[in-house]
Design a protein around this motif. Structure first.
Motif, short mmCIF file in Angstrom:
data_model
loop_
_atom_site.label_atom_id
_atom_site.label_comp_id
_atom_site.label_asym_id
_atom_site.label_seq_id
_atom_site.Cartn_x
_atom_site.Cartn_y
_atom_site.Cartn_z
N ALA A 308 -12.00 23.60 13.76
CA ALA A 308 -12.18 23.20 12.37
C ALA A 308 -13.22 24.07 11.67
O ALA A 308 -13.05 24.43 10.49
CB ALA A 308 -12.61 21.73 12.31
N ASN A 309 -14.28 24.44 12.37
CA ASN A 309 -15.32 25.25 11.75
C ASN A 309 -14.87 26.69 11.51
O ASN A 309 -15.27 27.31 10.53
CB ASN A 309 -16.59 25.23 12.60
CG ASN A 309 -17.30 23.90 12.51
OD1 ASN A 309 -17.09 23.13 11.58
ND2 ASN A 309 -18.14 23.60 13.48
N LEU A 310 -14.04 27.21 12.40
CA LEU A 310 -13.48 28.55 12.17
C LEU A 310 -12.58 28.52 10.94
O LEU A 310 -12.63 29.42 10.09
CB LEU A 310 -12.70 29.02 13.40
CG LEU A 310 -12.00 30.38 13.27
CD1 LEU A 310 -12.96 31.46 12.81
CD2 LEU A 310 -11.34 30.77 14.59
N TYR A 311 -11.78 27.49 10.84
CA TYR A 311 -10.92 27.34 9.66
C TYR A 311 -11.77 27.22 8.39
O TYR A 311 -11.55 27.94 7.40
CB TYR A 311 -10.04 26.10 9.81
CG TYR A 311 -9.29 25.74 8.55
CD1 TYR A 311 -8.08 26.33 8.24
CD2 TYR A 311 -9.84 24.85 7.63
CE1 TYR A 311 -7.41 26.04 7.07
CE2 TYR A 311 -9.18 24.54 6.46
CZ TYR A 311 -7.97 25.13 6.18
OH TYR A 311 -7.32 24.84 5.01
N GLY A 312 -12.74 26.30 8.39
CA GLY A 312 -13.55 26.07 7.20
C GLY A 312 -14.35 27.29 6.78
O GLY A 312 -14.44 27.60 5.59
N SER A 313 -14.92 28.01 7.75
CA SER A 313 -15.72 29.19 7.41
C SER A 313 -14.85 30.30 6.84
O SER A 313 -15.25 30.99 5.89
CB SER A 313 -16.48 29.69 8.65
OG SER A 313 -15.58 30.01 9.70
N SER A 314 -13.64 30.48 7.36
CA SER A 314 -12.76 31.53 6.84
C SER A 314 -12.32 31.23 5.42
O SER A 314 -12.26 32.13 4.57
CB SER A 314 -11.54 31.71 7.75
OG SER A 314 -10.73 30.55 7.75
N ARG A 315 -12.03 29.96 5.13
CA ARG A 315 -11.62 29.61 3.76
C ARG A 315 -12.79 29.69 2.79
O ARG A 315 -12.63 30.03 1.61
CB ARG A 315 -11.02 28.21 3.73
CG ARG A 315 -9.51 28.16 3.97
CD ARG A 315 -9.06 29.01 5.11
NE ARG A 315 -7.64 28.90 5.39
CZ ARG A 315 -7.07 29.42 6.45
NH1 ARG A 315 -7.79 30.11 7.33
NH2 ARG A 315 -5.77 29.28 6.65
N MET A 316 -13.99 29.40 3.27
CA MET A 316 -15.15 29.49 2.39
C MET A 316 -15.43 30.94 2.01
O MET A 316 -15.66 31.25 0.82
CB MET A 316 -16.37 28.87 3.06
CG MET A 316 -17.63 28.87 2.20
SD MET A 316 -17.42 27.99 0.63
CE MET A 316 -17.46 26.29 1.24
N ILE A 333 -4.05 38.63 2.42
CA ILE A 333 -3.41 37.46 3.00
C ILE A 333 -2.16 37.88 3.76
O ILE A 333 -1.38 38.71 3.28
CB ILE A 333 -3.00 36.44 1.90
CG1 ILE A 333 -4.26 35.91 1.21
CG2 ILE A 333 -2.19 35.29 2.45
CD1 ILE A 333 -3.96 34.97 0.07
N ALA A 334 -1.97 37.32 4.95
CA ALA A 334 -0.80 37.62 5.76
C ALA A 334 0.42 36.91 5.19
O ALA A 334 0.31 36.02 4.34
CB ALA A 334 -1.02 37.19 7.20
N ARG A 335 1.59 37.26 5.68
CA ARG A 335 2.82 36.65 5.16
C ARG A 335 2.85 35.14 5.36
O ARG A 335 3.48 34.43 4.61
CB ARG A 335 4.03 37.30 5.83
CG ARG A 335 4.28 38.73 5.38
CD ARG A 335 5.58 39.28 5.95
NE ARG A 335 5.82 40.63 5.46
CZ ARG A 335 5.34 41.73 6.02
NH1 ARG A 335 4.58 41.64 7.10
NH2 ARG A 335 5.61 42.91 5.53
N GLY A 336 2.18 34.66 6.38
CA GLY A 336 2.15 33.21 6.61
C GLY A 336 1.16 32.49 5.73
O GLY A 336 0.96 31.28 5.88
N GLY A 337 0.52 33.21 4.80
CA GLY A 337 -0.42 32.57 3.90
C GLY A 337 -1.80 32.42 4.49
O GLY A 337 -2.60 31.61 4.01
N VAL A 338 -2.13 33.20 5.52
CA VAL A 338 -3.43 33.10 6.20
C VAL A 338 -4.32 34.28 5.80
O VAL A 338 -3.88 35.43 5.87
CB VAL A 338 -3.25 33.08 7.73
CG1 VAL A 338 -4.61 33.09 8.43
CG2 VAL A 338 -2.43 31.88 8.15
N PRO A 339 -5.57 34.03 5.38
CA PRO A 339 -6.50 35.12 5.07
C PRO A 339 -7.08 35.72 6.35
O PRO A 339 -8.18 35.38 6.77
CB PRO A 339 -7.58 34.43 4.23
CG PRO A 339 -7.59 33.02 4.74
CD PRO A 339 -6.16 32.71 5.12
N ARG A 340 -6.35 36.63 6.96
CA ARG A 340 -6.67 37.09 8.30
C ARG A 340 -8.02 37.81 8.37
O ARG A 340 -8.77 37.65 9.33
CB ARG A 340 -5.56 37.99 8.83
CG ARG A 340 -4.29 37.21 9.18
CD ARG A 340 -3.24 38.09 9.81
NE ARG A 340 -2.10 37.27 10.26
CZ ARG A 340 -0.96 37.79 10.72
NH1 ARG A 340 -0.82 39.11 10.80
NH2 ARG A 340 0.02 36.99 11.11
#
Length: 482
Positions: A308-316, A333-340
């Motif tokens: 959860a913290n890896l997710y939250g920090s990347s989106r922040m 952003i990757a094709r899957g909608g992820v900010p790699r």
């Protein structure tokens, strides 16, 4: 800074479902701080720890309600960082965003270290640093894939933690009723023996309750991630409101209920900091291999928090980049909608912690925790101030978007701010907590200074520094896809 509170479209893909957000809201704050850290609170407060959890939980509930109110009205991937910018200016959005990112990237390394210590106990042949490396690789890959993978991981992690607490509460109630053996080996109801017989319900008076609050308040950290995640659901405003409503009372019930079971079944004098009171209760009522069962639960809780913290920090940090407060290269952003790139930037310190574990496997855990100290309280304070400012603006400009409201506005918000200030003062007066406050204050001062320098540069060179574009326009023009 935005004058309108209207929601803005997000470039990230809406891969999270309502069930993901609901379980994230319920399980996001159920971690090792509860299963293990609660022992330190009981040791200083006695049965009064129930009151300590009520106070700390009430504060956390208010913060979550504030987050829910703002996020339902104005969902954004940066959540409270975006809200702070809208309410107070760019300096506030910059400060709270980077402080929270710093907190999360350090804590995810701490959680990887904690999980590695447990795994090393199970498989001593694999060194602690090897486990940290394995966890960081697995969860980096998970977060680099579609966001629904993160949602599924958190759904099942949270389900296991919640299931463990519900089972614990059921067994505890059965033992209290005399249907299972208790600490004394008897099947007679324990009554109020341990609640009032070891120096009374408040053996150390109200000072013990206050000390208990200091020991447990940080266990409620993590509730903020659900408002960040809501931006990647199909209906952010409705979903975050439902997740907050469903989580807020149940979290308090899980925390306070389990503490009440513990101090009713066992003498509080038997509790020791660093040892899980849950294990002690399960041992007392005859659950076989209680210690190993709780080790598994704590292990899952740590991995869940890491994820959860890896997710939250990347989106922040992605949101900061959208608003020009972080390198624009993080917007890809990757094709899957992820900010790699944002994911890789956020996980970098976790891989550094592999080296720290290789060099200092026994002390790195403590030093990392001290590094983040009381940063969470500073973030919560800015959330409260933002809610005070934005509520008036939303009521004036878009009252229909207030689908979730903070109770007793503005008085309860001011009460929460006063409570956070009191906690910080008490931590300064406590020898054990003072270094955390000082280190956290130093980190906060550094971030505020950086924000101030940026503001001064922008004012001195207005012709060279364009006004910040709206997030929607920024993300539409600057965001690239792989």
């Amino acid at each position: 800074m935005h004058d309108s509170p209207a929601p803005e479209p997000e470039p990230l893909s809406p891969g999270l479902k309502q069930r993901h957000l609901t379980m994230l809201g319920l399980g996001g704050v159920i971690g090792a701080g509860l299963f293990v850290g609660s022992g330190a609170g009981i040791a200083v407060a006695g049965p009064g720890i129930v009151v300590s959890y009520l106070i700390a939980g009430a504060l956390a509930m208010l913060i979550m309600r504030m987050l829910g109110e703002m996020s339902a009205a104005m969902p954004a991937s940066g959540a409270f960082s975006v809200h702070a910018e809208r309410a107070l200016g760019r300096w506030a959005g910059f400060s709270v965003g980077w402080l929270y990112w710093f907190l999360l990237v350090v804590v995810l390394a701490v959680e990887a270290t904690g999980a590695a210590r447990i795994a090393h106990g199970w498989v001593p042949g694999v060194p602690q640093w090897g486990w940290v490396l394995l966890f960081m690789v697995v969860f980096t890959v998970t977060n680099l894939a579609a966001v629904k993978n993160f949602g599924e991981f958190e759904f099942w992690f949270a389900a296991l933690k919640i299931g463990a607490i519900v089972l614990f509460l059921v067994l505890g109630v059965l033992a209290i009723a005399g249907w299972l053996p208790t600490a004394a080996g008897s099947s007679e109801p324990v009554g109020l023996t341990y609640l009032t017989g070891q120096g009374g319900f408040l053996p150390h008076g109200w000072s013990g309750v206050v000390s208990g609050v200091l020991a447990v308040v940080f266990a409620f950290g993590g509730l903020e991630v659900v408002t960040i995640a809501a931006a990647e659901s199909d209906d952010p405003a409705r979903n975050v409101a439902r997740a907050v409503r469903s989580a807020v009372w149940r979290i308090l019930f899980f925390y306070v209920g389990s503490m009440l079971v513990i101090v009713t079944l066992l003498p509080w004098t038997a509790m020791k900091p660093g040892e899980s009171p849950y294990v002690a209760v399960l041992d007392a009522i005859g659950v076989p291999a209680a210690g190993q069962i709780m080790n598994v639960v704590v292990f899952v809780a740590l991995l869940s928090a890491l994820n959860a913290n890896l997710y939250g920090s990347s989106r922040m940090v992605f949101s900061l980049a959208e608003r020009g407060e972080a390198p624009k290269g993080l917007l890809r952003i990757a094709r899957g909608g992820v900010p790699r790139r944002a994911v890789l930037a956020s996980v970098a310190f976790g891989f550094v912690s592999v080296l720290l574990n290789l060099r200092w496997p026994d002390s790195v855990f403590l030093y990392m925790l001290n590094a983040v100290g009381a940063v969470l309280l500073f973030v919560w304070a800015l959330i409260a101030v933002s809610q005070l400012r934005l509520r008036r603006r939303i009521e004036r400009e878009a009252p229909q978007s207030l689908t979730l409201r903070v109770w007793g506005y503005p008085w309860l918000t001011w009460t929460a701010l006063a409570a956070m200030a009191a906690v910080l003062v008490l931590m300064l007066l406590d020898d054990g907590s003072r270094p955390q406050v000082l280190w956290s204050s130093g980190a906060t001062a550094a971030v505020l200074a950086a924000a101030g320098v940026r503001e001064l540069r922008a004012r001195r060179a207005p012709a060279l520094t364009p006004a910040p574009a709206p997030a929607a326009a920024s993300s539409g023009s600057s965001t690239k896809r792989d």
